[in-house]
Design a protein around this motif. Structure first.
Motif, PDB file in Angstrom:
ATOM      1  N   PHE A 274      68.926  26.118  55.145  1.00 60.24           N
ATOM      2  CA  PHE A 274      68.939  27.301  56.005  1.00 60.24           C
ATOM      3  C   PHE A 274      69.183  26.913  57.463  1.00 60.24           C
ATOM      4  CE2 PHE A 274      66.246  29.848  58.884  1.00 60.24           C
ATOM      5  CZ  PHE A 274      66.880  31.075  58.789  1.00 60.24           C
ATOM      6  N   CYS A 275      68.507  25.882  57.929  1.00 60.79           N
ATOM      7  CA  CYS A 275      68.690  25.446  59.325  1.00 60.79           C
ATOM      8  C   CYS A 275      70.098  24.920  59.561  1.00 60.79           C
ATOM      9  CB  CYS A 275      67.660  24.367  59.672  1.00 60.79           C
ATOM     10  SG  CYS A 275      65.948  24.942  59.743  1.00 60.79           S
ATOM     11  N   GLY A 276      70.614  24.136  58.616  1.00 63.44           N
ATOM     12  CA  GLY A 276      71.929  23.532  58.801  1.00 63.44           C
ATOM     13  C   GLY A 276      73.066  24.536  58.756  1.00 63.44           C
ATOM     14  N   VAL A 277      73.132  25.315  57.661  1.00 62.79           N
ATOM     15  CA  VAL A 277      74.249  26.257  57.532  1.00 62.79           C
ATOM     16  C   VAL A 277      74.065  27.462  58.454  1.00 62.79           C
ATOM     17  CG1 VAL A 277      74.712  25.554  55.159  1.00 62.79           C
ATOM     18  CG2 VAL A 277      73.197  27.486  55.584  1.00 62.79           C
ATOM     19  N   GLY A 278      72.807  27.839  58.745  1.00 64.32           N
ATOM     20  CA  GLY A 278      72.573  28.973  59.636  1.00 64.32           C
ATOM     21  C   GLY A 278      73.078  28.712  61.036  1.00 64.32           C
ATOM     22  N   MET A 336      71.707  15.015  55.062  1.00 63.54           N
ATOM     23  CA  MET A 336      71.435  16.270  55.747  1.00 63.54           C
ATOM     24  C   MET A 336      70.692  15.989  57.052  1.00 63.54           C
ATOM     25  SD  MET A 336      70.396  18.717  52.501  1.00 63.54           S
ATOM     26  CE  MET A 336      70.821  20.289  53.248  1.00 63.54           C
ATOM     27  N   THR A 337      69.818  14.976  57.024  1.00 60.16           N
ATOM     28  CA  THR A 337      69.123  14.565  58.250  1.00 60.16           C
ATOM     29  C   THR A 337      70.115  14.065  59.290  1.00 60.16           C
ATOM     30  OG1 THR A 337      67.230  13.884  56.896  1.00 60.16           O
ATOM     31  CG2 THR A 337      67.301  13.101  59.169  1.00 60.16           C
ATOM     32  N   VAL A 338      71.003  13.166  58.863  1.00 66.07           N
ATOM     33  CA  VAL A 338      71.985  12.588  59.777  1.00 66.07           C
ATOM     34  C   VAL A 338      72.901  13.676  60.344  1.00 66.07           C
ATOM     35  CG1 VAL A 338      73.959  11.019  59.942  1.00 66.07           C
ATOM     36  CG2 VAL A 338      71.929  10.338  58.646  1.00 66.07           C
ATOM     37  N   CYS A 451      68.197  22.901  64.504  1.00 66.98           N
ATOM     38  CA  CYS A 451      68.661  21.696  63.817  1.00 66.98           C
ATOM     39  C   CYS A 451      67.634  20.564  63.917  1.00 66.98           C
ATOM     40  CB  CYS A 451      70.002  21.242  64.384  1.00 66.98           C
ATOM     41  SG  CYS A 451      71.374  22.340  63.994  1.00 66.98           S
ATOM     42  N   ALA A 452      66.920  20.509  65.037  1.00 71.89           N
ATOM     43  CA  ALA A 452      65.864  19.496  65.171  1.00 71.89           C
ATOM     44  C   ALA A 452      64.762  19.735  64.144  1.00 71.89           C
ATOM     45  CB  ALA A 452      65.296  19.525  66.588  1.00 71.89           C
ATOM     46  N   VAL A 453      64.383  20.999  63.959  1.00 71.14           N
ATOM     47  CA  VAL A 453      63.387  21.334  62.937  1.00 71.14           C
ATOM     48  C   VAL A 453      63.913  20.976  61.550  1.00 71.14           C
ATOM     49  CG1 VAL A 453      62.113  23.223  61.843  1.00 71.14           C
ATOM     50  CG2 VAL A 453      62.334  23.144  64.330  1.00 71.14           C
ATOM     51  N   GLY A 454      65.180  21.313  61.295  1.00 75.26           N
ATOM     52  CA  GLY A 454      65.778  20.970  60.013  1.00 75.26           C
ATOM     53  C   GLY A 454      65.809  19.477  59.762  1.00 75.26           C
ATOM     54  N   SER A 455      66.065  18.679  60.788  1.00 72.17           N
ATOM     55  CA  SER A 455      66.086  17.224  60.639  1.00 72.17           C
ATOM     56  C   SER A 455      64.712  16.691  60.269  1.00 72.17           C
ATOM     57  CB  SER A 455      66.576  16.574  61.937  1.00 72.17           C
ATOM     58  OG  SER A 455      67.885  16.978  62.247  1.00 72.17           O
ATOM     59  N   TYR A 460      61.016  14.542  55.925  1.00 76.09           N
ATOM     60  CA  TYR A 460      59.833  14.666  55.065  1.00 76.09           C
ATOM     61  C   TYR A 460      60.241  14.844  53.605  1.00 76.09           C
ATOM     62  CZ  TYR A 460      55.500  16.518  53.116  1.00 76.09           C
ATOM     63  OH  TYR A 460      54.390  16.746  52.336  1.00 76.09           O
ATOM     64  N   LEU A 461      61.266  15.673  53.352  1.00 76.54           N
ATOM     65  CA  LEU A 461      61.739  15.875  51.983  1.00 76.54           C
ATOM     66  C   LEU A 461      62.280  14.573  51.399  1.00 76.54           C
ATOM     67  CD1 LEU A 461      62.466  17.692  49.583  1.00 76.54           C
ATOM     68  CD2 LEU A 461      64.598  18.273  50.763  1.00 76.54           C
ATOM     69  N   THR A 462      63.033  13.817  52.196  1.00 75.05           N
ATOM     70  CA  THR A 462      63.569  12.536  51.730  1.00 75.05           C
ATOM     71  C   THR A 462      62.446  11.586  51.354  1.00 75.05           C
ATOM     72  OG1 THR A 462      65.509  12.821  53.158  1.00 75.05           O
ATOM     73  CG2 THR A 462      65.050  10.601  52.349  1.00 75.05           C
ATOM     74  N   TYR A 463      61.396  11.550  52.154  1.00 76.26           N
ATOM     75  CA  TYR A 463      60.235  10.698  51.857  1.00 76.26           C
ATOM     76  C   TYR A 463      59.570  11.124  50.548  1.00 76.26           C
ATOM     77  CZ  TYR A 463      55.446   8.951  52.136  1.00 76.26           C
ATOM     78  OH  TYR A 463      54.238   8.376  51.840  1.00 76.26           O
ATOM     79  N   ARG A 464      59.472  12.430  50.315  1.00 78.71           N
ATOM     80  CA  ARG A 464      58.809  12.924  49.109  1.00 78.71           C
ATOM     81  C   ARG A 464      59.576  12.576  47.834  1.00 78.71           C
ATOM     82  NH1 ARG A 464      55.112  17.095  48.737  1.00 78.71           N
ATOM     83  NH2 ARG A 464      56.275  17.872  46.938  1.00 78.71           N
ATOM     84  N   ILE A 465      60.900  12.685  47.890  1.00 81.88           N
ATOM     85  CA  ILE A 465      61.683  12.537  46.665  1.00 81.88           C
ATOM     86  C   ILE A 465      62.275  11.147  46.493  1.00 81.88           C
ATOM     87  CG2 ILE A 465      62.239  14.990  46.659  1.00 81.88           C
ATOM     88  CD1 ILE A 465      64.984  14.338  47.745  1.00 81.88           C
ATOM     89  N   ARG A 466      61.988  10.233  47.399  1.00 83.55           N
ATOM     90  CA  ARG A 466      62.528   8.871  47.269  1.00 83.55           C
ATOM     91  C   ARG A 466      62.117   8.217  45.944  1.00 83.55           C
ATOM     92  NH1 ARG A 466      64.642   4.585  50.417  1.00 83.55           N
ATOM     93  NH2 ARG A 466      65.326   3.086  48.846  1.00 83.55           N
TER      94      ARG A 466
END
Length: 490
Positions: A274-278, A336-338, A451-455, A460-466
């Protein structure tokens, strides 16, 4: 009349969504081991579709709008119905097979050529005064040639299958008295490429149901823990008459939509998308007004730059994420973070209004905007499975229109109107058109914050699903998770 137009828009939008979902789901199931690459190709062609139809309009129907509408309402659906016959489920092709033959690489190369060709024709039509009636038809013909080039792959496969059939038939020899050896015949029979034979090698549905029923066993014995051995748990359950009940799916298995909706990973992925495409679609929707506010008379070049950059982001995001997920099991969401981190810089660049900032900002933002699409699709399929992927994917894509509504319709429009009213008051005019960098500066800063919030959410999502990705891609390619894997207990 307004009601008719509204109904037409609803039907057209829904039809496009249904068709897009059908194509995506079918191909994801046929090629589950190359999800990132596949998503990049499909989403890349979607990004190019507007430029292709523009080329069709200029080359064939510029002065005949009735024929264009007939082509869109009858010609395109007829082509889809005819081609639908050739779309069939098949045994999933492995990533190694696709790379060995270079089929995906060939499609990627042709799509890149098509993208730059469309960009070149747009610049030529805009800059040079040529005989458009003749030149546009040539451009249109070359566009169709490039669009149809990937058909060479199934034609090649069909030719090879026919040739193999022809060469292998004499190999069916006879034993002593001239009778054909059954075992030798079976060994030398060609592999039928039809979907019926391919599907016959897949597990029987009854067998899969039995496996699923075993997955759903759980026990109430006090010594039972999810970390204990699965076979021992079943024995304890059977021996002590424990009550069995279904367990919920774990990440990497098949989720239903209602099961996915209660997962934190689902909503984190939704918010990141949502943050990225919005923030990206806000700039895209207002790009014409942004250019006019900055003093540009024609924003065609800006739109072309954003379009080609969007395509590169979609195609490249799928390729890059696929490479790193196989080689290092890095979750796709890291990209998505990058990309959203780069989008922060792009929005600040837009707000600065320095020379060349619009062009550079369009390229950076277009690439990063495209990455969101090609990364979200395979990520959702890997976390929540392919069985109900169509529903889960379409729910996640709601982030795009929601972002357009909040950031473009409400935020950008509201700030633009305020700045335009200020200028009208100072200049004592009734003109409500806003000019200058101040028209969108505050909007760009807010979008940079989004975008900062999305990053941060993406980190956090990347850490969870690693751990999940380390399990799914432990062998360098996607593998079905073990049902007792401790990484899936989270």
């Amino acid at each position: 009349m307004l009601i008719i137009v509204w109904l037409a828009l609803c039907l057209g939008t829904n039809s496009a969504t249904w068709f897009n979902t059908a194509v995506l789901v079918t191909n994801m199931r046929n090629f589950p081991y190359s999800r990132g690459t596949l998503a990049g190709i499909l989403k890349g062609y979607v990004g190019l579709s507007a430029a292709v139809y523009t080329e069709i309009y200029i080359g064939g129907f510029e002065k005949e709008s009735v024929k264009q509408l007939f082509f869109l309402t009858v010609g395109i659906p007829a082509a889809c119905l005819l081609l639908m016959y050739f779309v069939r489920p098949c045994t999933p092709a492995s990533a190694e097979d696709s790379e060995k033959h270079g089929y995906f690489t060939f499609i990627q190369a042709t799509s890149i050529v098509l993208a730059f060709y469309l960009l070149t024709t747009a610049i030529i039509d805009d800059v040079f005064s040529l005989d458009k009636n003749f030149i546009s038809k040539i451009f249109l013909g070359l566009t169709f040639v490039l669009l149809l080039t990937p058909i060479g792959i199934p034609l090649k496969l069909t030719f090879l299958a026919i040739r193999d059939d022809h060469h292998r038939e004499p190999l069916l020899g006879t034993e002593g008295n001239g009778s054909t050896s059954k075992s030798d015949a079976n060994e030398n029979l060609p592999q039928n490429p039809s979907s019926e034979n391919l599907l016959s090698s897949m597990p029987d549905e009854n067998e899969m149901e039995r496996e699923n029923s075993n997955m759903n066993l759980c026990v109430t014995h006090p010594s039972f823990t999810e970390d204990s051995e699965w076979d021992t748990d079943i024995l304890l359950a059977e021996g002590e008459g424990a009550v069995c009940k279904k367990r919920k799916p774990r990440r990497g298995e098949d989720f239903k939509l209602r099961q996915a909706l209660v997962k934190a990973d689902f909503w984190l992925l939704f918010l990141v998308y949502f943050c990225g495409v919005g923030s990206g679609v806000t700039v895209l929707n207002n790009l014409a007004q942004i250019g006019i506010a900055e003093g540009l008379d024609d924003v065609t070049i800006l739109l072309s730059l954003f379009s080609i950059a969007n395509f590169i982001g979609r195609l490249g995001g799928g390729v890059v994420s696929e490479h790193f997920v196989r080689s290092k099991a890095i979750p796709r969401t890291i990209w998505m973070t990058v990309s959203q981190t780069i989008m922060i810089a792009a929005h600040i660049l837009f707000a600065s209004a320095i020379t060349g900032s619009l062009e550079i900002g369009c390229v950076l933002l277009g690439i990063c905007y495209g990455v969101q699409f090609s990364v979200m699709v395979p990520t959702a399929s890997e976390l929540f499975g392919l069985k109900h992927f169509g529903m889960i994917y379409n729910f996640l894509t709601i982030g795009n229109p929601l972002g357009a509504f909040f950031f473009s319709g409400l935020l950008a429009g509201y700030i633009y109107d305020i700045e335009a009213a200020k200028q009208s008051f100072l200049l004592r005019t009734s003109d409500i058109e806003c000019l200058g960098s101040s028209c969108f500066r505050l909007t760009f800063f807010i979008l940079a914050g989004v975008c900062a919030v999305g990053s941060l959410l993406s980190i956090y999502l990347t850490y969870r699903i690693r751990p999940v990705y380390e399990m799914l891609y432990a062998g360098g390619s996607f593998s079905i998770p073990r049902h007792d894997d401790p990484q899936q207990q989270k």
